[in-house]
Design an enzyme around this catalytic site. Sequence first.
Site, short mmCIF file in Angstrom:
data_model
loop_
_atom_site.label_atom_id
_atom_site.label_comp_id
_atom_site.label_asym_id
_atom_site.label_seq_id
_atom_site.Cartn_x
_atom_site.Cartn_y
_atom_site.Cartn_z
N TYR A 172 -6.36 -8.37 12.01
CA TYR A 172 -5.09 -7.98 12.63
C TYR A 172 -5.17 -8.27 14.13
CZ TYR A 172 -4.11 -5.16 8.40
OH TYR A 172 -3.88 -4.73 7.12
N GLU A 226 0.85 -1.19 0.00
CA GLU A 226 0.00 0.00 0.00
C GLU A 226 0.89 1.24 0.00
OE1 GLU A 226 -2.80 0.31 3.28
OE2 GLU A 226 -3.67 2.12 2.43
N GLU A 252 -6.03 -8.97 3.93
CA GLU A 252 -5.15 -8.28 4.88
C GLU A 252 -5.16 -9.09 6.17
OE1 GLU A 252 -5.66 -4.05 5.56
OE2 GLU A 252 -6.36 -3.77 3.50
N ASN A 296 -12.15 -0.97 -0.89
CA ASN A 296 -11.48 -1.43 0.33
C ASN A 296 -12.26 -1.01 1.56
OD1 ASN A 296 -8.97 -2.33 1.91
ND2 ASN A 296 -9.19 -0.21 2.61
N GLU A 297 -12.52 -1.95 2.45
CA GLU A 297 -13.13 -1.68 3.77
C GLU A 297 -14.24 -0.62 3.68
OE1 GLU A 297 -10.09 -0.96 6.76
OE2 GLU A 297 -9.45 -3.04 6.66
N GLN A 330 1.69 -5.71 5.80
CA GLN A 330 2.03 -5.44 4.42
C GLN A 330 3.36 -6.12 4.10
OE1 GLN A 330 1.51 -1.18 3.68
NE2 GLN A 330 -0.52 -1.19 4.59
N ASN A 342 -6.66 1.80 2.80
CA ASN A 342 -7.38 3.06 2.97
C ASN A 342 -6.93 4.10 1.93
OD1 ASN A 342 -8.61 1.84 5.14
ND2 ASN A 342 -7.30 2.82 6.68
O1 AHR Z 1 -2.87 -2.27 6.19
C1 AHR Z 1 -3.17 -1.06 6.83
C2 AHR Z 1 -4.63 -0.68 6.75
O2 AHR Z 1 -5.42 -1.59 7.44
C3 AHR Z 1 -5.24 -0.66 5.38
O3 AHR Z 1 -5.00 0.52 4.71
C4 AHR Z 1 -6.69 -0.82 5.65
O4 AHR Z 1 -7.36 -1.49 4.61
C5 AHR Z 1 -6.73 -1.60 6.95
O5 AHR Z 1 -7.56 -1.02 7.89
#
Ligand code: AHR
Length: 483
Positions: A224, A7, A272, A152-153, A330, A52
């Site tokens: 995450y 990203e 992700e 995305n999201e 990432q 994002n």
């Molecule tokens: O990977 C960091 C961020 O985490 C990304 O931009 C977003 O998609 C997620 O919230």
Amino acid sequence: MFGAFVEHMGRCVYGGIFEPDGAFSDSDGFRTDVLALVAEMGVTIVRYPGGNFLSGYDWKDGVGPPADRPTRLDLAWHSLETNEFGVDEFMKWCSAAGIEPMMAANLGTGTLRDALELLDYANTDAPSEWADHRAKNGSPRPYAVKVWCLGNEMDGPWQLGHKPAQEYGRLAGDVARGMRMLDPSVELVVCGSSQRQMPSFAAWENAVLEETYELVDHISMHAYYEIEGTDLQSFLASSTDLDGYIGDVCAVADSVKARKRSDKVMYLSLDEWNVWYLSRLQARPKSPEWERAPRLSEDDYTVADAVVLGNLLISILRRSDRIKMACIAQLVNTIAAIRAEPGRPAFRQTTFWPFSLTARYAVGQALVTRVVSPAVSTGKYGEVDSLDAIATLDEATGNVALFLVNRSAADAVDVTVDLRGFGPLEVIEHVMLSDPDPMRANTAADPAAVAPLDRPGWSSTGSVVTVNVTGISWNMIRLRPAD
Ligand code: AHR
């Protein structure tokens, strides 16, 4: 399974994969030390350009002569985006890395037309204005990008252009229809929830799939994990949450399938996932400056983080019946297993090891692997098994690989691995990633402090192998048919 995510965030692109005039860079500005580590890591596909960042990004800013490209304010990460690196540089980097590109279309501030023009630019061979631009920009041959994310999201209020589920579902459906008219070979990923903890989780997936079920191939998941306070034991059991999350998304997708009387199976794209100390990023004072490539989320990953990451991979492989795509987020510097500093060779974080070894040796079929082990008590998930494991079988060679974690913060476990269904096997190696200090990390000053070690203490009779695995450890045991 072994995808990653690049990203425009922090120093992932600028100073990570791309550093014109850097000490380790080639004539395209690509860091060759990073390319070598990406190859060693075993990354297969890379999702780009966000994240994002995507929802405020106009891909046209990043193509054409670099001197003519505008500098913009990236609202997602409060950064300056110089657009020195764009679609064409990304494709060139993928080809240098031998990696498949996975692109995302902006459905935040972007429109159906923008998405179609990007697809035209990337994939069209017919004479068209955008194919022509691509050729003028140095790539007469189309890039043939197969996998595309539809935004995305979009469930997150922080996302530029965030929309209610039904509204997003309709837009994603329209974009999917249009993209398939232009290129029927594309594989499409619609946005699921940005995390399982979202209040709209499950209702979001339900509403979005109601609008798009027959038009897309995958629904995305993002996951995450980080230590909350000092609760190391719950953190070590984080994959319990991922197991539940995968099951939940399958259940919602399958209920939409049933209501629609559809024969189609909806696959999951965990595009992700990682250990991410997001709370540290959120606690950081916000800079008033708009900086190019600021240092964001460059955590030094510990042994405990690597064990959790290895366990998340076990969960992913276990559900490879439904997860057809997974991208560690990432790739370099930002939330990443590879760290690149200016003027110094890039190095492997602790989390590099379970990822690269699993990518290299989890070959063939993931097997149903039954684990019986002592329980450990966690504040967050109650009692969980101290051990978790997945075995894979490479049918071509008969080799078996077992990936095993001991999530207990305290106790070693003597493990008996019963593989009698395979006939006589011999152990090739048992490697273990562990350390008396589970908070030990690799740093620029000591980049090789943590690495997996050969663990010679195993014993084996026929197809039963006995090993001892210390608390907070990630293990790989490889076997081959005995002569
Ligand atoms: O990977 C960091 C961020 O985490 C990304 O931009 C977003 O998609 C997620 O919230």
